[in-house]
Design a protein around this motif. Structure first.
Motif, PDB file in Angstrom:
ATOM      1  N   ALA A  18       0.843  -1.204   0.000  1.00 28.32           N
ATOM      2  CA  ALA A  18       0.000   0.000   0.000  1.00 28.32           C
ATOM      3  C   ALA A  18       0.879   1.256   0.000  1.00 28.32           C
ATOM      4  N   TRP A  19       2.010   1.212   0.724  1.00 24.92           N
ATOM      5  CA  TRP A  19       2.921   2.375   0.779  1.00 24.92           C
ATOM      6  C   TRP A  19       3.401   2.764  -0.626  1.00 24.92           C
ATOM      7  N   MET A  20       3.657   1.733  -1.471  1.00 23.67           N
ATOM      8  CA  MET A  20       4.220   1.994  -2.799  1.00 23.67           C
ATOM      9  C   MET A  20       3.142   2.465  -3.780  1.00 23.67           C
ATOM     10  N   PHE A  21       1.938   1.877  -3.645  1.00 21.02           N
ATOM     11  CA  PHE A  21       0.850   2.287  -4.542  1.00 21.02           C
ATOM     12  C   PHE A  21       0.504   3.761  -4.349  1.00 21.02           C
ATOM     13  N   ALA A  22       0.843   4.304  -3.170  1.00 18.65           N
ATOM     14  CA  ALA A  22       0.516   5.708  -2.871  1.00 18.65           C
ATOM     15  C   ALA A  22       1.553   6.679  -3.438  1.00 18.65           C
ATOM     16  N   THR A  23       2.630   6.162  -4.032  1.00 19.92           N
ATOM     17  CA  THR A  23       3.706   7.053  -4.488  1.00 19.92           C
ATOM     18  C   THR A  23       3.571   7.423  -5.966  1.00 19.92           C
ATOM     19  N   PHE A  67       5.900   7.108  -8.048  1.00 19.77           N
ATOM     20  CA  PHE A  67       6.534   6.014  -8.791  1.00 19.77           C
ATOM     21  C   PHE A  67       5.474   5.106  -9.394  1.00 19.77           C
ATOM     22  N   TRP A  68       4.385   4.908  -8.657  1.00 17.64           N
ATOM     23  CA  TRP A  68       3.350   3.960  -9.082  1.00 17.64           C
ATOM     24  C   TRP A  68       2.204   4.666  -9.801  1.00 17.64           C
ATOM     25  N   VAL A 103       9.459  10.722   0.928  1.00 18.75           N
ATOM     26  CA  VAL A 103      10.465   9.698   1.256  1.00 18.75           C
ATOM     27  C   VAL A 103      10.166   8.377   0.540  1.00 18.75           C
ATOM     28  N   ASP A 104       8.909   7.944   0.611  1.00 17.11           N
ATOM     29  CA  ASP A 104       8.583   6.634   0.017  1.00 17.11           C
ATOM     30  C   ASP A 104       8.845   6.644  -1.483  1.00 17.11           C
ATOM     31  N   GLU A 116      11.458   4.788  -6.444  1.00 18.85           N
ATOM     32  CA  GLU A 116      11.891   4.971  -7.828  1.00 18.85           C
ATOM     33  C   GLU A 116      13.322   4.505  -8.089  1.00 18.85           C
ATOM     34  N   ARG A 117      14.017   4.109  -7.031  1.00 18.40           N
ATOM     35  CA  ARG A 117      15.366   3.547  -7.240  1.00 18.40           C
ATOM     36  C   ARG A 117      15.313   2.133  -7.815  1.00 18.40           C
ATOM     37  N   HIS A 118      14.125   1.599  -7.910  1.00 19.56           N
ATOM     38  CA  HIS A 118      13.886   0.268  -8.494  1.00 19.56           C
ATOM     39  C   HIS A 118      14.356   0.179  -9.945  1.00 19.56           C
TER      40      HIS A 118
END
Ligand SMILES: NC(=O)c1ccc[n+]([C@@H]2O[C@H](COP(=O)([O-])OP(=O)(O)OC[C@H]3O[C@@H](n4cnc5c(N)ncnc54)[C@H](OP(=O)(O)O)[C@@H]3O)[C@@H](O)[C@H]2O)c1
Length: 207
Positions: A37-42, A44-45, A53-54, A59-61
Motif C-alpha cells: 500500500a505504501w508503494m501504490f501511494a507514491t 513512482f506507481w 520519502v517513500d 523509484e530507485r527500483h
C-alpha cells in the motif's frame, strides 16, 4: 562488476514477504495489498501519488537494471506450470523491459513480450542463474525481484550487494518468511534505516 540489487521488497513486522494461501485471485494470499500500500501511494506507481520519502526509495527500483531474476512464485499462482498459456501477471507489456530469468524446476521455452521483456525459465542454482543474467545485463545491474523464497536463497549464497527492505507496520502471522536461516546477515553490510511518515521503515543493507 555489475551489482546485484533488491528494491522495494516489503515485509510485515513479523518478517513475512507474502501471505498464506497464494492463488490466482489472491497473488499475495491473505496479505492482500497491505504489503505494498505504501508503494501504490507514491508517484513512482501513480502519477497522482506522493513525492516524499517513500517515492524517493521506490523509484530507485528502475535505473541501471539490465536483467531481473524472480522465483516461480512471483511469476504466477501455484500450478501455473500446468497452464501452457500462462504469460505472467503483467499483460502483454510487462514493466520489466529487460530479460527476466524465472527460476523454476519446470522450465519452458522463452516468452518474448512487448516492450523489451523476455521471460527465460531456468532450473539452476542462484550463482549459475546470476552468471547467465549478468551476461545478459551487459554491464548493468541485476535485480532480484523476489519472492521471499528466492530472495532468501540469494542472500544465503552471499550474492546480494544492495538490499532495500521495507518494513510495513502490519502483523501477518503466517505466510513465507524472509529472514529464516540468515542469522547475522547484517554483519556483512552497512545498514541504514529511514522512517517515513506513511508508517513504513526503509532499511538498506549495502555491502
Ligand atoms: N514482498 C514483496 O515485496 C514481494 C516481491 C515479489 C513477490 N512477492 C510475492 O511473493 C510470493 C512469491 O514468493 P514465494 O516465496 O512464495 O516464491 P518465489 O520466491 O517467487 O518462488 C519460489 C519458487 O521458485 C522456484 N525456485 C526457486 N529457486 C529455484 C532454483 N534455484 N532452481 C529452480 N527453481 C527454483 C521453485 O518453484 P518450483 O519448484 O515450483 O519450480 C520455488 O518454489 C508471491 O505472493 C508474490 O506476489 C512479494
Amino acid at each position: 562488476m555489475s551489482r546485484v540489487r533488491v528494491h522495494n521488497f516489503s515485509i510485515s513486522l513479523d518478517g513475512f514477504g507474502t501471505g498464506d494461501g497464494q492463488s490466482l485471485e489472491a497473488p499475495f494470499g491473505h496479505a492482500g495489498q497491505r504489503l505494498h500500500a505504501w508503494m501504490f501511494a507514491t508517484r513512482f506507481w501513480d502519477d497522482a501519488g506522493t513525492a516524499g520519502v517513500d517515492n524517493a526509495f521506490a523509484e530507485r527500483h528502475e535505473p541501471g537494471i539490465g536483467a531481473e531474476i524472480m522465483g516461480a512464485g512471483k511469476f504466477g499462482p501455484p500450478g501455473w506450470q500446468d497452464d501452457a498459456e500462462w504469460r505472467g501477471w503483467w499483460g502483454p507489456n510487462p514493466p520489466f523491459h529487460t530479460p527476466v530469468y524465472v527460476l523454476t524446476h519446470r522450465p519452458r521455452p522463452p516468452l518474448e513480450m512487448d516492450g523489451g521483456t523476455t521471460f527465460h525459465f531456468v532450473d539452476a542454482e542462484p550463482v549459475d542463474a546470476l552468471a547467465v543474467a549478468r551476461e545478459a545485463a551487459d554491464g548493468q545491474d541485476i535485480r532480484i525481484g523476489g519472492g521471499a523464497t528466492t530472495l532468501r536463497e540469494f542472500l544465503a549464497a552471499g550474492l546480494v550487494d544492495h538490499l532495500h527492505v521495507v518494513q510495513v507496520p502490519i502483523v501477518l502471522g503466517r505466510g513465507v518468511r524472509l529472514w529464516d536461516g540468515l542469522e547475522a546477515l547484517e554483519e556483512q553490510y552497512d545498514v541504514e534505516a529511514v522512517s517515513s511518515p506513511s508508517g513504513v521503515t526503509h532499511l538498506t543493507f549495502t555491502r
